[in-house]
Design a protein around this motif. Sequence first.
Motif, PDB file in Angstrom:
ATOM      1  N   ASN A  54      51.155  22.560  13.837  1.00  0.00           N
ATOM      2  CA  ASN A  54      52.061  21.530  13.334  1.00  0.00           C
ATOM      3  C   ASN A  54      51.430  20.635  12.274  1.00  0.00           C
ATOM      4  N   SER A  55      50.145  20.315  12.433  1.00  0.00           N
ATOM      5  CA  SER A  55      49.510  19.503  11.390  1.00  0.00           C
ATOM      6  C   SER A  55      49.366  20.297  10.098  1.00  0.00           C
ATOM      7  N   HIS A  56      49.276  21.628  10.224  1.00  0.00           N
ATOM      8  CA  HIS A  56      49.258  22.471   9.026  1.00  0.00           C
ATOM      9  C   HIS A  56      50.589  22.376   8.295  1.00  0.00           C
ATOM     10  N   VAL A  57      51.700  22.310   9.019  1.00  0.00           N
ATOM     11  CA  VAL A  57      53.018  22.153   8.392  1.00  0.00           C
ATOM     12  C   VAL A  57      53.069  20.849   7.598  1.00  0.00           C
ATOM     13  N   LEU A  58      52.550  19.776   8.190  1.00  0.00           N
ATOM     14  CA  LEU A  58      52.529  18.490   7.488  1.00  0.00           C
ATOM     15  C   LEU A  58      51.603  18.539   6.279  1.00  0.00           C
ATOM     16  N   ALA A  59      50.457  19.208   6.428  1.00  0.00           N
ATOM     17  CA  ALA A  59      49.519  19.333   5.313  1.00  0.00           C
ATOM     18  C   ALA A  59      50.169  20.068   4.146  1.00  0.00           C
ATOM     19  N   GLN A  60      50.844  21.157   4.449  1.00  0.00           N
ATOM     20  CA  GLN A  60      51.483  21.932   3.392  1.00  0.00           C
ATOM     21  C   GLN A  60      52.587  21.129   2.711  1.00  0.00           C
ATOM     22  N   SER A  61      53.286  20.338   3.485  1.00  0.00           N
ATOM     23  CA  SER A  61      54.332  19.501   2.909  1.00  0.00           C
ATOM     24  C   SER A  61      53.737  18.436   1.985  1.00  0.00           C
ATOM     25  N   ALA A  62      52.601  17.859   2.379  1.00  0.00           N
ATOM     26  CA  ALA A  62      51.928  16.887   1.511  1.00  0.00           C
ATOM     27  C   ALA A  62      51.482  17.542   0.212  1.00  0.00           C
ATOM     28  N   ILE A  63      51.025  18.781   0.305  1.00  0.00           N
ATOM     29  CA  ILE A  63      50.645  19.522  -0.900  1.00  0.00           C
ATOM     30  C   ILE A  63      51.857  19.724  -1.796  1.00  0.00           C
ATOM     31  N   ASP A  64      52.972  20.121  -1.198  1.00  0.00           N
ATOM     32  CA  ASP A  64      54.181  20.327  -1.987  1.00  0.00           C
ATOM     33  C   ASP A  64      54.580  19.049  -2.722  1.00  0.00           C
ATOM     34  N   GLY A  65      54.436  17.914  -2.042  1.00  0.00           N
ATOM     35  CA  GLY A  65      54.793  16.650  -2.669  1.00  0.00           C
ATOM     36  C   GLY A  65      53.892  16.288  -3.832  1.00  0.00           C
ATOM     37  N   THR A  66      52.585  16.460  -3.652  1.00  0.00           N
ATOM     38  CA  THR A  66      51.664  16.082  -4.735  1.00  0.00           C
ATOM     39  C   THR A  66      51.798  17.008  -5.938  1.00  0.00           C
TER      40      THR A  66
END
Length: 219
Positions: A15-27
């Motif tokens: 689940n933290s990987h999902v959040l990490a990937q989402s943060a990457i998408d945002g940046t």
Amino acid sequence: MKTLVISSSPREDGNSHVLAQSAIDGTVRAGHDAEHVFLGDYVERMLGNCRHCRRSSDGLCSLDDRYETLLLEKMLPADGIVFAMPLYFYGMPARLKTVFDRLFCYTANSAPQQDQVINGIMNKKVGVVISCEESYLGATQGVIAQFQELTRYLNQDLVGVVVGNANSRGEIVNDPTDPVSAAANLGERLYTSRVTDYRLDTARSNKVWDCSPVGCPDR
């Protein structure tokens, strides 16, 4: 700008990987560069006694993992860092805590790279994304407070913290508070969000936003 996203979970599909990937998408959506690394590929050793484990030949750390590569080649060149973590026993995972513990060995007066590391680790924008099984707000307060103090000490800006509730792999997308979108927003606004930490003698106006109600960016 260059953003480094550091995942501390050993699960590359958690689940933290999902959040990490989402943060990457945002940046990336904001036009910045992003790199995603997993701590398990770099950190294996815990902090030892620097008086005993420094190499006698040059004073460098003798611990035989890739922590130095992570620090010198990944963390120092980054303009911003997003730490992605699952909550482990109401704190950060030990591997992530080791990242900060071992930073001492590179900033102490006896460290050959002291100036390089001190100058390079400061003045960064920092975000934190956390996956947590419990919705109880107090569950993550300790680790959030720890990041507040770490960033204060390192002269960094803690831009934001996103907490999502999940246990089974990937189910964080079902959290009705939508932490996945919040993580993307954190990544997107990492360098534009206003971060303030006033002191009694801080010069400031009586306005927080110097703009019109309809034309104010980054509210």
